[in-house]
Design a protein around this motif. Structure first.
Motif, PDB file in Angstrom:
ATOM      1  N   ASN A 500     -11.155  22.834  49.106  1.00 27.82           N
ATOM      2  CA  ASN A 500     -12.523  23.236  48.805  1.00 27.82           C
ATOM      3  C   ASN A 500     -12.594  23.524  47.305  1.00 27.82           C
ATOM      4  O   ASN A 500     -11.939  24.452  46.802  1.00 27.82           O
ATOM      5  CB  ASN A 500     -12.904  24.479  49.612  1.00 27.82           C
ATOM      6  N   LEU A 501     -13.359  22.701  46.588  1.00 26.41           N
ATOM      7  CA  LEU A 501     -13.435  22.793  45.129  1.00 26.41           C
ATOM      8  C   LEU A 501     -14.736  23.454  44.698  1.00 26.41           C
ATOM      9  O   LEU A 501     -15.776  23.302  45.345  1.00 26.41           O
ATOM     10  CB  LEU A 501     -13.354  21.388  44.513  1.00 26.41           C
ATOM     11  N   GLY A 502     -14.668  24.177  43.595  1.00 27.57           N
ATOM     12  CA  GLY A 502     -15.851  24.812  43.035  1.00 27.57           C
ATOM     13  C   GLY A 502     -16.031  24.448  41.572  1.00 27.57           C
ATOM     14  O   GLY A 502     -15.074  24.058  40.898  1.00 27.57           O
ATOM     15  N   GLY A 503     -17.260  24.571  41.080  1.00 22.98           N
ATOM     16  CA  GLY A 503     -17.538  24.288  39.669  1.00 22.98           C
ATOM     17  C   GLY A 503     -19.035  24.328  39.417  1.00 22.98           C
ATOM     18  O   GLY A 503     -19.831  24.660  40.316  1.00 22.98           O
ATOM     19  N   TYR A 504     -19.428  23.982  38.202  1.00 19.43           N
ATOM     20  CA  TYR A 504     -20.821  24.114  37.784  1.00 19.43           C
ATOM     21  C   TYR A 504     -21.244  22.826  37.088  1.00 19.43           C
ATOM     22  O   TYR A 504     -20.515  22.281  36.261  1.00 19.43           O
ATOM     23  CB  TYR A 504     -20.993  25.307  36.862  1.00 19.43           C
ATOM     24  N   ASP A 505     -22.471  22.348  37.448  1.00 19.29           N
ATOM     25  CA  ASP A 505     -22.954  21.112  36.829  1.00 19.29           C
ATOM     26  C   ASP A 505     -24.060  21.362  35.819  1.00 19.29           C
ATOM     27  O   ASP A 505     -24.580  20.428  35.206  1.00 19.29           O
ATOM     28  CB  ASP A 505     -23.425  20.126  37.890  1.00 19.29           C
ATOM     29  N   GLY A 506     -24.467  22.633  35.646  1.00 18.61           N
ATOM     30  CA  GLY A 506     -25.492  22.972  34.671  1.00 18.61           C
ATOM     31  C   GLY A 506     -26.898  22.623  35.103  1.00 18.61           C
ATOM     32  O   GLY A 506     -27.849  22.824  34.329  1.00 18.61           O
ATOM     33  N   LEU A 507     -27.071  22.125  36.314  1.00 22.27           N
ATOM     34  CA  LEU A 507     -28.389  21.708  36.777  1.00 22.27           C
ATOM     35  C   LEU A 507     -28.961  22.637  37.849  1.00 22.27           C
ATOM     36  O   LEU A 507     -30.185  22.695  38.019  1.00 22.27           O
ATOM     37  CB  LEU A 507     -28.307  20.282  37.356  1.00 22.27           C
ATOM     38  N   GLY A 508     -28.099  23.335  38.545  1.00 22.97           N
ATOM     39  CA  GLY A 508     -28.561  24.175  39.626  1.00 22.97           C
ATOM     40  C   GLY A 508     -28.120  25.621  39.463  1.00 22.97           C
ATOM     41  O   GLY A 508     -27.111  25.918  38.815  1.00 22.97           O
ATOM     42  N   PHE A 509     -28.899  26.534  40.061  1.00 21.22           N
ATOM     43  CA  PHE A 509     -28.615  27.967  39.992  1.00 21.22           C
ATOM     44  C   PHE A 509     -27.658  28.319  41.143  1.00 21.22           C
ATOM     45  O   PHE A 509     -28.000  29.000  42.094  1.00 21.22           O
ATOM     46  CB  PHE A 509     -29.927  28.750  40.108  1.00 21.22           C
ATOM     47  N   ALA A 510     -26.425  27.787  41.040  1.00 20.57           N
ATOM     48  CA  ALA A 510     -25.437  28.032  42.092  1.00 20.57           C
ATOM     49  C   ALA A 510     -24.129  27.378  41.691  1.00 20.57           C
ATOM     50  O   ALA A 510     -24.094  26.463  40.859  1.00 20.57           O
ATOM     51  CB  ALA A 510     -25.903  27.469  43.434  1.00 20.57           C
ATOM     52  N   GLU A 511     -23.079  27.886  42.284  1.00 25.21           N
ATOM     53  CA  GLU A 511     -21.798  27.193  42.152  1.00 25.21           C
ATOM     54  C   GLU A 511     -21.834  25.978  43.071  1.00 25.21           C
ATOM     55  O   GLU A 511     -22.247  26.064  44.232  1.00 25.21           O
ATOM     56  CB  GLU A 511     -20.647  28.115  42.562  1.00 25.21           C
TER      57      GLU A 511
END
Length: 585
Positions: A500-511
């Protein structure tokens, strides 16, 4: 059979019959049960017999001084074959067996030689069918194996001691079992016999065994060791070379002594030969050598520098483990379907490594089509497979596996021919302390997705009545490997992982999250491989990572036990999943 060749989805078997032309046949599955591998002519040099088989070859041995290495039933059979060729056993009801030599047979004298200079003990009375074990059980040993700990041998020995003390507290106290280290157990076990003339001991042991049979008495410690050696044998394929060496030196001699007891008649005949002056027993110790390349026929035995020549010498130690280069089907070796167990690690026992289904341990798909029961080549990791009980168990394992292979080709069966499948389910719902919907991934083994719903409801920790399935997938392929469930432990080193991977794409208000299954060997490779798939995210990281066997809790299943098997498939395909809102109220 001259060769076997893996060819696509089958195996080509090449045959050269004694009569007629050579031919080949194609099979889906092949079971190799080629048995012992002895030389066709046992007298490999004048007077030196590499084995006593066929026994007819011993008929030409003259009445002379004969050395026999080994003290098991094989050695006894060799001695009896020689004596029958040069004399007669006299059996009169109510009297001890006698022996009378033929004319010229008086010159026959045999010396049975073994490291300890002992004779095997007589068959002893015990219940049939066998009674269940209480402490050192197959289930307990399997739990130790599943931990994959570096102390598997020592942990198993502690369990063995507890089982032995439970079965016979008096014997445990007499030998000081509680304080016996693994390295001391065999010495203490044999200590009392070592102090007594072997024929005196054999005579007394035979009398005890006969009496126990007549009275129906079972000696608890003997029976416990006999039964526990069968479950202790399960750890042998999982031991590292050092632990395997310790097992072979400090436990195996005891187990062999218990399961290799011999018929009462065999002991009677040995005693008769000794009384007639035709048989002695000699201890070789650990520092001895057999020289069979001298100018004289036979062999010279050197013990602590002292030399003793035997014009005839018979090696009756039984089948020894053979290296893979002696395997008769060369193409399977060259194709890597049947690899040399010691190829990557010279300290590994010689021969061929097999899994619990007796498939060669190989990443080649064809290995799943072969069952290797060729005893000399698997003996290194399966030291107790020569008995009737082991043969029965192996036949059952292979027969069941072949039946499943047939079922695999039957229309209407599930993927891989096994009814049970792996499902990953993405569930969601409400929680009284959460402001937004919560989600989780559940891992379940079932025959169909609908069979899972009751379990999901029972495990749901959120607000009752809000549980639903957002997405689900049957895990039958991952990362270039077909995935299936089988009862046997897998043979390859690769494992299936859920990441299960996590990260941020800068487009949404969520991980952002990504769930995936990857195939790797060490867990670090699984993590690195998964992270490469989200290289465009900021602060990409692993939130969770599980080995699939543990995620699906295969070790806690009630009833049939399954393991995940991975088969390489050149046709890689993306995961197939179904995303649909499915309420489970």
């Amino acid at each position: 059979m001259t060769d076997i060749i893996a060819d696509g989805d089958g195996l080509r078997v090449l045959v050269s019959p004694k009569r007629g032309s050579a031919f080949e046949r194609r099979f889906d599955q092949v079971a190799l049960a080629t048995g012992h591998q002895w030389p066709k002519e046992p007298e490999v040099r004048p007077g030196y017999f590499l084995s006593p088989w066929p026994a007819g070859a011993l008929q030409r041995v003259p009445a002379t001084n004969v050395g026999i290495r080994g003290s098991s039933l094989t050695a006894i059979d060799a001695a009896v074959a020689l004596d029958v060729a040069h004399g007669t056993f006299i059996e009169t009801q109510g009297d001890k067996i006698g022996y009378r030599a033929n004319a010229g047979g008086d010159l026959l004298h045999m010396t049975i030689m073994s490291r300890k200079g002992m004779l095997p003990e007589a068959d002893f009375h015990h219940p049939v069918p066998c009674e269940p074990l209480a402490i050192c059980t197959a289930e307990a040993i399997d739990r130790l194996i599943d931990t994959e700990c570096d102390t598997l041998l020592d942990s198993s020995y502690r369990l063995f001691k507890r089982g032995l003390a439970h079965a016979d507290p008096d014997y445990a106290a007499r030998i000081g079992l509680d304080g016996l280290a693994l390295e001391d157990f065999a010495d203490r076990y044999f200590a009392e016999r070592a102090d007594v003339d072997p024929f005196v001991w054999a005579d007394a042991n035979l009398a005890e065994a006969r009496s126990n049979y007549e009275l129906g008495v079972t000696v608890p410690w003997r029976y416990a060791i006999l039964r526990m050696h069968e479950v202790l044998a399960r750890i042998v394929p999982h031991l590292d070379p050092d632990a395997l060496d310790r097992f072979g030196r400090f436990l195996k001699p005891v187990f062999v002594d218990e399961y290799a007891t011999v018929p009462h008649l065999s002991i009677e005949r040995l005693l008769a030969l000794h009384r007639a002056g035709h048989l002695d027993v000699s201890a070789l110790g650990e520092d001895y050598r057999v020289d069979s390349h001298g100018a004289e026929p036979g062999a010279t035995v050197i013990i602590d520098g002292e030399r003793r020549h035997f014009p005839v010498f018979i090696d009756a130690t039984g089948q020894r483990p053979l290296a893979a280069d002696r395997f008769p089907f060369r193409s399977l070796l060259e194709q890597g379907v049947v690899p040399d167990a010691a190829e990557d690690d010279p300290e590994e026992p010689k021969g061929i490594a097999v899994d619990e289904g007796f498939h060669p341990v190989s990443d080649e798909p064809a290995a799943a089509r072969i069952h290797c029961l060729s005893m000399p080549f698997i003996l290194g990791r399966h030291p107790f497979i020569q008995g009737i009980t082991s043969s029965h168990e192996m036949g059952g394992i292979v027969g069941s596996d072949l039946a499943r292979a047939v079922a695999e080709q039957t229309p209407g069966r599930g993927a891989g021919g096994y009814a049970m499948k792996l499902f990953a389910i993405y569930v969601g719902g409400e929680h009284p302390e959460a402001h937004i919907e919560i989600h989780d991934v559940r891992f379940v083994v079932a025959a169909s997705i609908r069979d899972i719903y009751d379990q999901l409801r029972a495990e749901w920790w959120g607000t009752p009545g809000t549980l639903h399935v957002d997405c689900w997938a049957e895990i039958d392929h991952a990362d270039g490997f077909d995935v299936s469930l089988r009862p046997q432990r897998p043979s390859g080193k690769k494992k299936l992982y859920f990441v299960n991977l996590g990260g941020y794409d800068g487009l949404g208000f969520a991980e952002q999250h990504n769930n995936m299954f990857v195939v790797a060997t060490p867990v670090a490779d699984a993590k690195a491989q998964a992270l490469r798939s989200i290289a465009g995210w900021t602060d990409a990281h692993r939130d969770d990572l599980y080995e699939a066997e543990k995620a699906f809790a295969l070790d806690t299943m009630i009833g049939d036990r399954f393991h995940i098997h991975l088969t390489p498939n050149a046709e890689r395909r993306p995961p197939r999943f179904t995303c649909r809102y499915t309420p489970l109220r």
